[in-house]
Design a protein around this motif. Structure first.
Motif: not given
Ligand code: NAD
Length: 308
Positions: A62-74, A110-123
């Protein structure tokens, strides 16, 4: 890291939080590319100023060729749809997306990513729950997918050149929120102002964060912390019960319905009935939510009523 003059790829940018983030980044002069398959998002939310790629991120190409100029993925794209008959489908989809994104990032450097996890990991954990609480025992496939994703990100951060900002969200509310308790109550009471059916016993008690506070926290943290892998709870210090949400929604609509409770204590299998996160780690970085849980719920109620 300062985001101005950076290029950011927002996965799930046609969804609730992602579309608000896209608006905020564009207003700050950031170049934004949105990727979304619109399974739960709306293309019309993505401003023309952003590049838009309609793609299914479970597809490895899906992302082939679309990340070349990207600094950060959220990375916000996720299936939130709970199918109690096929819980593994959600687990597979979410973890496959994250794996594909990490591989595409590695290929493009690309070496920076922000990830959206959740309180649900705690159970079902003691409250307020700090980030270093253990053992992490999610009680839903959704929570398990978030925990597995965190593991993938950690592994990559510790073995490759990757910076990860991992955010464990409480419940986020605001305009464009759909398929959650506030819009559900609004729609039910607009249909029948005399009667409200509540899933659970009404005493479920959770922390609600307004989407504006959520975005402030994400952007503040990216600017002020850059460890290889760091995890932050994101919520408010206060909670609001489902009964209290019913009261706020009824007050804002000017109705006074009878209440009927269904489904037992938690309403649906996999729901954690009580949740409040410790936010001391983000507080030490200089971020505080501007609104309490109750204020966030009331404001979001008004905003959603206005747009429905
Ligand atoms: P949302 O459903 O509004 O947004 C997610 C977006 O991802 C949608 O637009 C959807 O179309 C897209 N998507 C789903 N599957 C996809 C796929 N295979 N390929 C491409 N796009 C796909 O959800 P949200 O509330 O904005 O949540 C954003 C993120 O925050 C999610 O990862 C969610 O798990 C996390 N989160 C949200 C909350 C909350 O209260 N809203 C709480 C905890 C964590």
């Amino acid at each position: 890291m300062s985001l101005s003059s950076q290029a950011v790829l927002v996965t799930g940018g046609a969804g609730f939080i992602g579309s608000h983030l896209t608006d905020r980044l564009l207003a700050d002069g950031v170049t934004v590319t949105v990727v979304d398959d619109c399974s739960n998002g709306d293309r019309r939310r993505v401003p023309d100023a952003a590049d838009f790629l309609e793609a299914d991120l479970t597809d490895p190409d899906a992302l082939d060729g679309h990340l070349d100029d990207i600094d950060l993925v959220v990375h916000l794209a996720a299936s939130k749809h709970v199918d109690t008959d096929r819980p593994h489908a959600q687990f597979d989809a979410n973890t496959r997306m994250t794996r594909n994104i990490l591989e595409a990032m590695a290929d493009a450097g690309v070496t920076e990513i922000a990830y959206t996890s959740s309180s649900t990991v705690y159970g079902e954990a003691p409250r307020p729950t700090p980030e270093d609480y253990a053992p992490l025992e999610p009680i839903s496939a959704y929570g398990a997918s978030k925990l597995a994703d965190e593991g993938l990100l950690s592994a990559r951060a510790h073995s490759h050149d990757l910076t990860v900002w991992n955010f464990r969200f409480a419940n986020v509310v605001g305009p464009r929120l759909r398929g959650a308790v506030i819009p559900d109550f609004i729609e039910k009471l607009q249909d029948d102002p005399e009667h409200l059916t509540i899933l659970g016993d009404g005493r479920q008690e959770k922390s609600y964060l307004h989407v504006e506070d959520c975005l402030d926290a994400i952007l503040h943290t990216i600017e002020h912390a850059d460890d290889a892998m760091n995890t932050y709870n994101l919520g408010t210090r206060t909670t609001t019960s489902v009964d209290r949400i019913a009261t706020i929604v009824a007050e804002e609509l000017g109705v006074d319905p009878d209440r009927e409770y269904t489904g037992g204590e938690r309403g649906w299998t996999g729901d954690v009935p009580k949740m409040r996160l410790s936010i001391e780690k983000l507080s030490a970085l200089g971020w505080e939510p501007r609104r309490s849980s109750d204020e966030a719920v009331r404001r979001a109620t008004r905003e959603i009523i206005d747009e429905l």
